[in-house]
Design a protein around this motif. Sequence first.
Motif, PDB file in Angstrom:
ATOM      1  N   ALA A  61       6.608  15.924 -18.162  1.00  0.00           N
ATOM      2  CA  ALA A  61       6.048  17.271 -18.285  1.00  0.00           C
ATOM      3  C   ALA A  61       7.168  18.296 -18.219  1.00  0.00           C
ATOM      4  O   ALA A  61       8.149  18.097 -17.493  1.00  0.00           O
ATOM      5  N   THR A  79       2.439  18.236 -21.193  1.00  0.00           N
ATOM      6  CA  THR A  79       2.607  16.830 -20.834  1.00  0.00           C
ATOM      7  C   THR A  79       2.142  15.970 -21.993  1.00  0.00           C
ATOM      8  O   THR A  79       1.220  16.341 -22.722  1.00  0.00           O
ATOM      9  N   GLY A  81       0.581  12.526 -23.041  1.00  0.00           N
ATOM     10  CA  GLY A  81      -0.160  11.362 -22.582  1.00  0.00           C
ATOM     11  C   GLY A  81       0.139  10.129 -23.410  1.00  0.00           C
ATOM     12  O   GLY A  81       0.775  10.202 -24.466  1.00  0.00           O
ATOM     13  N   CYS A  98       1.686  11.567 -15.964  1.00  0.00           N
ATOM     14  CA  CYS A  98       1.446  12.910 -16.511  1.00  0.00           C
ATOM     15  C   CYS A  98       0.959  13.849 -15.408  1.00  0.00           C
ATOM     16  O   CYS A  98       1.467  14.970 -15.271  1.00  0.00           O
ATOM     17  N   CYS A 102       3.140  16.931 -13.773  1.00  0.00           N
ATOM     18  CA  CYS A 102       2.622  18.306 -13.877  1.00  0.00           C
ATOM     19  C   CYS A 102       2.594  18.972 -12.507  1.00  0.00           C
ATOM     20  O   CYS A 102       2.953  20.151 -12.378  1.00  0.00           O
ATOM     21  N   ILE A 119      -6.441  14.644 -20.285  1.00  0.00           N
ATOM     22  CA  ILE A 119      -5.235  14.250 -21.019  1.00  0.00           C
ATOM     23  C   ILE A 119      -5.447  12.901 -21.702  1.00  0.00           C
ATOM     24  O   ILE A 119      -5.922  11.953 -21.074  1.00  0.00           O
TER      25      ILE A 119
END
Length: 168
Positions: A61, A79, A81, A98, A102, A119
């Motif tokens: 991220a 981010t 995925g 992820c 974040c 995500i």
Amino acid sequence: MGARIEVVLGDITEQDTEAVVTAANESLLGGGGVDGAIHRAAGPRLAEAGGALAPCEPGDAVATPAFDLFPPVRHVIHTVGPVWDGGGYGEARTLASCYRRCLAVADRLGVSSLAFPAIATGVYGFPPDLAARIAVDTLTTTPTDVTLVRLVAFDAPSRDLLRAALPA
């Protein structure tokens, strides 16, 4: 200290949080779904800023300013995925990363409130029920200074899966 988690049905571009997360592609130049909506709302400078930071690897991220998103949103956390390929290729581990990354980026920025979309459940094909459980499990077990995490669902079935994943 863990964050309080809320699940809401709505538009992530209209959340009153200090930062929003976008489910980006590795180029960070914008895409479809949630990423496209955030890029349209934030304006063309978001793609310019993202492109300067690219590539972003799956599970990682990075942050940019929020540009034209409405205050109090100050940051967009991008981010990437995992693309679902049956679950045997570390997809769950990458998705959990992820969420952790974040939160780490939000902590570095001093963000106290953060909105997440689901995500990797769109074109990347991650099963939404499994993704909801991974999101909630990761967010409830990762130490952070973020005090509010808002999980923003775009439809009622997604909202219901997220709510079901919350601890009782």
